[in-house]
Design an enzyme around this catalytic site. Structure first.
Site, PDB file in Angstrom:
ATOM      1  N   PHE A 230      44.846   5.678  60.217  1.00  0.00           N
ATOM      2  CA  PHE A 230      45.504   5.343  58.946  1.00  0.00           C
ATOM      3  C   PHE A 230      44.581   4.679  57.937  1.00  0.00           C
ATOM      4  O   PHE A 230      45.027   3.928  57.070  1.00  0.00           O
ATOM      5  CB  PHE A 230      46.755   4.480  59.193  1.00  0.00           C
ATOM      6  CG  PHE A 230      47.688   5.063  60.220  1.00  0.00           C
ATOM      7  CD1 PHE A 230      48.399   6.222  59.935  1.00  0.00           C
ATOM      8  CD2 PHE A 230      47.836   4.490  61.468  1.00  0.00           C
ATOM      9  CE1 PHE A 230      49.237   6.797  60.897  1.00  0.00           C
ATOM     10  CE2 PHE A 230      48.663   5.051  62.429  1.00  0.00           C
ATOM     11  CZ  PHE A 230      49.376   6.204  62.134  1.00  0.00           C
ATOM     12  N   ARG A 312      40.914   4.046  42.786  1.00  0.00           N
ATOM     13  CA  ARG A 312      42.050   4.934  43.057  1.00  0.00           C
ATOM     14  C   ARG A 312      43.358   4.294  42.583  1.00  0.00           C
ATOM     15  O   ARG A 312      44.251   4.970  42.095  1.00  0.00           O
ATOM     16  CB  ARG A 312      42.116   5.336  44.524  1.00  0.00           C
ATOM     17  CG  ARG A 312      43.144   6.438  44.799  1.00  0.00           C
ATOM     18  CD  ARG A 312      43.109   6.946  46.237  1.00  0.00           C
ATOM     19  NE  ARG A 312      42.121   7.981  46.460  1.00  0.00           N
ATOM     20  CZ  ARG A 312      42.319   9.291  46.232  1.00  0.00           C
ATOM     21  NH1 ARG A 312      43.487   9.716  45.775  1.00  0.00           N
ATOM     22  NH2 ARG A 312      41.376  10.157  46.465  1.00  0.00           N
ATOM     23  N   PHE A 346      45.124   4.509  49.879  1.00  0.00           N
ATOM     24  CA  PHE A 346      43.851   4.004  49.371  1.00  0.00           C
ATOM     25  C   PHE A 346      43.980   3.407  47.964  1.00  0.00           C
ATOM     26  O   PHE A 346      43.253   3.761  47.050  1.00  0.00           O
ATOM     27  CB  PHE A 346      42.849   5.179  49.363  1.00  0.00           C
ATOM     28  CG  PHE A 346      41.396   4.802  49.477  1.00  0.00           C
ATOM     29  CD1 PHE A 346      40.856   4.355  50.663  1.00  0.00           C
ATOM     30  CD2 PHE A 346      40.544   4.928  48.389  1.00  0.00           C
ATOM     31  CE1 PHE A 346      39.507   4.040  50.780  1.00  0.00           C
ATOM     32  CE2 PHE A 346      39.183   4.616  48.482  1.00  0.00           C
ATOM     33  CZ  PHE A 346      38.673   4.179  49.688  1.00  0.00           C
ATOM     34  N   GLU A 721      48.196  11.724  53.069  1.00  0.00           N
ATOM     35  CA  GLU A 721      48.586  10.475  52.410  1.00  0.00           C
ATOM     36  C   GLU A 721      49.782  10.569  51.453  1.00  0.00           C
ATOM     37  O   GLU A 721      50.608   9.653  51.411  1.00  0.00           O
ATOM     38  CB  GLU A 721      47.379   9.892  51.648  1.00  0.00           C
ATOM     39  CG  GLU A 721      46.252   9.420  52.543  1.00  0.00           C
ATOM     40  CD  GLU A 721      44.979   9.193  51.745  1.00  0.00           C
ATOM     41  OE1 GLU A 721      44.368  10.186  51.290  1.00  0.00           O
ATOM     42  OE2 GLU A 721      44.609   8.024  51.556  1.00  0.00           O
TER      43      GLU A 721
HETATM   44  N1  MTE Z   1      48.615  10.831  60.717  1.00  0.00           N
HETATM   45  C1  MTE Z   1      48.533  10.312  61.970  1.00  0.00           C
HETATM   46  N2  MTE Z   1      49.369  10.767  62.916  1.00  0.00           N
HETATM   47  N3  MTE Z   1      47.647   9.323  62.253  1.00  0.00           N
HETATM   48  C2  MTE Z   1      46.791   8.812  61.308  1.00  0.00           C
HETATM   49  O1  MTE Z   1      45.992   7.930  61.599  1.00  0.00           O
HETATM   50  N4  MTE Z   1      46.053   8.893  58.945  1.00  0.00           N
HETATM   51  C3  MTE Z   1      46.429   9.243  57.571  1.00  0.00           C
HETATM   52  C4  MTE Z   1      46.903  10.682  57.495  1.00  0.00           C
HETATM   53  N5  MTE Z   1      47.878  10.950  58.512  1.00  0.00           N
HETATM   54  C5  MTE Z   1      46.872   9.341  59.977  1.00  0.00           C
HETATM   55  C6  MTE Z   1      47.792  10.390  59.745  1.00  0.00           C
HETATM   56  C7  MTE Z   1      45.347   9.069  56.608  1.00  0.00           C
HETATM   57  S1  MTE Z   1      45.057   7.542  55.998  1.00  0.00           S
HETATM   58  C8  MTE Z   1      44.598  10.119  56.157  1.00  0.00           C
HETATM   59  S2  MTE Z   1      43.412   9.923  54.960  1.00  0.00           S
HETATM   60  C9  MTE Z   1      44.777  11.485  56.688  1.00  0.00           C
HETATM   61  O2  MTE Z   1      45.784  11.540  57.709  1.00  0.00           O
HETATM   62  C10 MTE Z   1      43.446  11.968  57.248  1.00  0.00           C
HETATM   63  O3  MTE Z   1      43.526  13.207  57.856  1.00  0.00           O
HETATM   64  P1  MTE Z   1      43.495  14.594  57.046  1.00  0.00           P
HETATM   65  O4  MTE Z   1      42.458  14.478  56.001  1.00  0.00           O
HETATM   66  O5  MTE Z   1      43.168  15.577  58.097  1.00  0.00           O
HETATM   67  O6  MTE Z   1      44.858  14.756  56.485  1.00  0.00           O
HETATM   68  N1  HPA Z   2      39.829   7.901  50.098  1.00  0.00           N
HETATM   69  C1  HPA Z   2      39.352   7.435  51.259  1.00  0.00           C
HETATM   70  N2  HPA Z   2      38.126   7.007  51.415  1.00  0.00           N
HETATM   71  C2  HPA Z   2      37.317   7.031  50.339  1.00  0.00           C
HETATM   72  C3  HPA Z   2      37.750   7.509  49.116  1.00  0.00           C
HETATM   73  C4  HPA Z   2      39.074   7.969  48.980  1.00  0.00           C
HETATM   74  O1  HPA Z   2      39.504   8.408  47.911  1.00  0.00           O
HETATM   75  N3  HPA Z   2      36.736   7.406  48.245  1.00  0.00           N
HETATM   76  C5  HPA Z   2      35.709   6.882  48.936  1.00  0.00           C
HETATM   77  N4  HPA Z   2      36.049   6.647  50.204  1.00  0.00           N
HETATM   78 MO1  MOS Z   3      42.869   7.593  54.689  1.00  0.00          MO
HETATM   79  S1  MOS Z   3      43.265   5.743  53.850  1.00  0.00           S
HETATM   80  O1  MOS Z   3      41.868   8.055  53.304  1.00  0.00           O
HETATM   81  O2  MOS Z   3      41.785   7.136  55.901  1.00  0.00           O
END
Ligand code: MTE
Ligand code: HPA
Ligand code: MOS
Length: 767
Positions: A230, A312, A346, A721
């Site tokens: 997360f 952001r 974020f 997100e």
């Molecule tokens: N979903 C689960 N089950 N566990 C996680 O830790 N992290 C979230 C989201 N969904 C998370 C999640 C966050 S903060 C992000 S940025 C995205 O998943 C990252 O993965 P993705 O870029 O593949 O969507």
């Molecule tokens: N999201 C998550 N991590 C980051 C970002 C963002 O937009 N920009 C730089 N690091």
């Molecule tokens: Mo997600 S807060 O961009 O790891």
């Protein structure tokens, strides 16, 4: 271009998760000589260590050694960017819970006994804990950040009405089920292997190398999966990884570190809490002409990712609304608390919540339905706009906007208008029990807001039996990235996903990667893997077309078969073997960088995001005003995922994100004592949503469209997100419920806990 098959697929590890057989770092069988580390944490928030006596600790049988800053050969820093996160405190301590030393023991049990023998003396300095204190002391980490357009000061003078106000927005603990953990195994020739629960294996590699004074190629980092992250493991897994590396270097033995829940909560940073003040000018119809928002953010003791998070937040402070005159400012305050960090959204959630609050308050002032006001201020949908009114305050054209259509559809499918009328009627006659309903929109920018980070790599190997090995730079944290990327590769070869082996993220296989973050995992790594697989497929096609004397367009890969000139000639496996015999290279890397994004830091203008994701939710709550007890009874969500690669996973992300957002806005409360002690350091005192807090009725639907306007993989849209922010509808449903009791606007702060909901209406009733 890639077009996803319609096959429904489970999460690749679903069975392992539910049977408890999925291997997390703490489950990896360790060599019998493995040592265990326990950390000594600061008990003061600000001051100097005057004396550190660890001799008595080392005397306890089973204790191998203790480590401090003195044991670091290279740089004493675990920070992602700015070099301001000491691994072990060196003289100064900056927060209560900061790591000072580590005990290296044969077992954790022994370590727990021995650590009590440590004697640390400090000279204390009064700490800065709260945002108020930080503001008074002008304790800033860096100059303020801004997003500006038009002339706020002039425009506000000419507005028919204005409102000013303030909202305080709490932080949030990540509460990943798997805490921070790392294991270091020293290998021959000063090589070291790190197993860690991190979103950013490449950064772990770099930090460990710098700490141990090694070139990057001596450090390999492997991440098979995380038990949730997360954002909490984007930068803050660096610390445990560096510590196990230092211990392994010193002892020459494998070393492991597992934070227990209390330590994890004390040591690691959280979502930034904000106090945001605003002044908004609007006309009699509620059209917003001028808006100033100042976000005061509690960053903690160091920068971490706060700069990008502030940016952001600023870039999401207008959410879905066109506002001509804008002055958005973020102050990044330094406090003696853990360094706050990335957390789903974020900074976006905080920025948007303030904007939605402003809309809600204007609606109350003008006695209009907030939905009406939202509609009046929305950016126009695609093609229906004049160019200029589609520009965000930071100069990006909102050319893919669908929020008007999406909201109209949701308004209808959720029966919003009738239900609101019913609720208003009911609230007039019901004494103790009040209901509330609200609809809120989300527009979320996709791409890292640092352009260089938008790149990814992949490695695909096809073996001569037709089985495929897949590796890429993304990490799996439960979000289903691996399952999606596997499907992309399988579809490209026209084979089943079962024929594609997913492998642990590994810095030896794909180097120089970005964190899996900013929701862009599939956009980036999915495309890189597609490029890699396509290159192999193209080579096979060329070879087979030569062999069969046909055009390359007559070679088709489908359902595990190779069809040549309309005739089924062989299985995919046979084709792999034939190509191998024909000396065709069956391994390829793939690389992808997001096109068309740029940022002019000087002007503060550009196109930082490749596209936007849109969604909206209607939440209905019931509130017992005698106790503050409440429940979300129904939620209707319409969310834009583009052309989905895996609808089940996307739905899971929407529901999971919503519940996590609901926790942030209505129950999760972090409390620090005046000495910087985190009072809410375990689930006994920190309340996250339980199953019984999730909405009783769910209606989740995907917004129907031809897919992403941009050429993303499958024309899908990122999903990780954005749904988090759909939970704002819960917050404003509470606001609606309270508005039926009080005359004045119920200025809720977040989290709107049962206590706050209780006192808000009670306070007013006493007047
Ligand atoms: N979903 C689960 N089950 N566990 C996680 O830790 N992290 C979230 C989201 N969904 C998370 C999640 C966050 S903060 C992000 S940025 C995205 O998943 C990252 O993965 P993705 O870029 O593949 O969507
Ligand atoms: N999201 C998550 N991590 C980051 C970002 C963002 O937009 N920009 C730089 N690091
Ligand atoms: Mo997600 S807060 O961009 O790891």
């Amino acid at each position: 271009m890639y077009k996803s098959s319609l096959k429904e697929e489970f999460h690749d590890s679903a069975k392992l998760h539910v049977t408890g057989r999925a291997v997390y770092v703490d489950d990896i069988p360790v060599p019998s000589n493995c040592l265990h580390i326990l950390l000594g944490l600061s008990t003061i928030a600000n001051g100097k260590i005057t004396k550190m006596e660890l001799d008595e600790v080392k005397k306890i049988p089973g204790i191998i050694d203790a480590i401090t800053a003195d044991d670091i050969k290279g740089v004493n820093d675990a920070s992602p960017i700015f070099g301001d996160d000491p691994i072990f405190a060196e003289g100064d301590v900056y927060y209560n819970g900061q790591v000072i030393f580590g005990v290296i023991a044969e077992s954790l049990e022994v370590a727990k006994i021995a650590i009590k023998k440590a004697k640390i003396t400090y000279s204390e300095i009064p700490p800065i804990i709260t945002l108020d204190q930080a503001r008074n002391e002008k304790s800033l980490l860096c100059p303020p950040k801004e997003v500006l357009r038009g002339n706020f000061a002039a425009a506000i003078e000419n507005c028919a009405h204005f409102i000013d106000g303030e909202i305080s927005i709490g932080g949030q603990e990540h509460f990943y089920l798997e805490g921070q953990v790392a294991l270091a195994v020293p290998r021959e020739n000063r090589e070291i292997q790190i197993f860690v629960s991190s979103q950013h294996p490449s950064e772990i590699q770099h930090k460990v190398a710098n700490v141990l004074c090694l070139p990057f190629h001596n450090v390999s980092v492997e991440v098979r999966r995380m038990g949730g992250a997360f954002g909490g493991k984007e930068s803050q897994a660096n610390l445990p990884a560096c510590i196990v590396a230092i211990a392994a270097q010193k002892t020459g033995r494998p070393c492991k570190l597992v934070y227990d829940r209390d330590d994890d909560m004390r040591i690691t940073g959280k979502r930034h809490d904000f106090v945001s003040t605003y002044k908004v000018g609007f006309d009699k119809n509620g059209i917003i002409e001028a808006l100033r928002i100042q976000h005061d953010m509690r960053c903690g003791m160091s920068m971490d990712l706060s700069g990008a998070i502030a940016e952001r937040a600023l870039m999401h402070s207008e959410n879905c609304y066109y506002i001509p005159n804008v002055q958005f400012i973020a102050n990044l305050y330094k406090t003696n608390t853990p360094s706050n960090t990335a957390f789903r959204g974020f900074g976006g959630p905080q920025g948007m919540l303030v904007m939605e609050r402003i809309i809600d308050e204007i609606a109350h002032f003008l006695k209009l339905d907030p939905l009406m006001l939202r509609k009046r201020n929305f950016y126009a949908d695609r093609q229906k706009s004049s160019q200029q009114e589609q520009e965000t305050p930071y100069g990006q054209n909102v050319r893919d906007c669908v929020i008007n259509d999406l909201i109209a559809k949701l308004e209808k499918s959720s029966n919003y208008q009738n239900r609101r009328k019913e609720i208003n009627k009911l609230n007039k006659t019901s004494d103790a029990i009040k209901r509330g309903i609200a609809i809120t929109p989300v527009k979320f920018g996709i791409s890292f807001n640092k352009t260089m980070l938008n790149q990814a790599g992949a490695l695909v190997n096809l073996y001569s039996d037709g089985s495929v090995y897949l590796n890429h730079g993304g990490t799996e944290m439960g979000q289903g990235l691996f399952t999606k990327v596997r499907k992309i590769v399988a579809d490209t070869f026209g084979i089943s996903s079962q024929s594609v082996k997913i492998s642990a993220t590994d810095t030896n296989k794909v180097p120089n990667t970005s964190a899996t973050a900013a929701s862009s995992g599939t956009d980036l790594n999915g495309m890189a893997a597609y490029v890699a697989a396509s290159q192999i497929k193209d080579r096979m096609t060329a070879y087979l077309s030569q062999l069969y004397q046909c055009d390359i367009s007559d070679v088709v890969f489908s359902s595990g078969k190779i069809i040549i000139s309309g005739e089924e000639k062989m299985t995919f496996s046979q084709a792999a073997e034939q190509c191998w015999m024909g000396r065709v290279s069956l391994s390829s890397t793939g690389f992808y960088k997001t096109p068309d994004i740029y940022w002019d830091a000087e002007k503060g203008k550009g196109r930082p995001f490749y596209y936007f994701v849109y969604g909206a939710a209607v939440s209905e709550v019931v509130l017992d005003t005698l106790t503050g007890e409440n429940r979300v009874i129904r939620v209707d969500i319409l969310h834009d995922v583009g052309r989905s690669i895996n609808p089940a996973i996307d739905k899971g992300q929407i529901e999971g994100g919503f519940v996590q957002g609901l926790g942030w806005l209505s129950m999760e409360e972090l409390v620090y004592g005046s000495d910087g002690t985190l009072m809410t350091h375990s689930p006994a005192t920190y309340k996250i949503p339980a199953c019984s807090d999730s909405p009783i009725e769910w209606n989740v639907d995907f917004y129907k469209s031809d897919g992403n306007l941009e050429e993303t993989i499958n024309r899908s849209k990122a999903v990780g997100e954005p749904p988090f922010m759909l939970a704002m509808s819960v917050f404003f449903a509470f606001s609606h419920a309270l508005a039926s009791i009080n005359k004045e606007y119920p200025s809720l702060d977040s989290p709107a806990t049962a206590e706050q909901l209780y006192f808000k209406q009670r306070g007013s009733l006493q007047e």
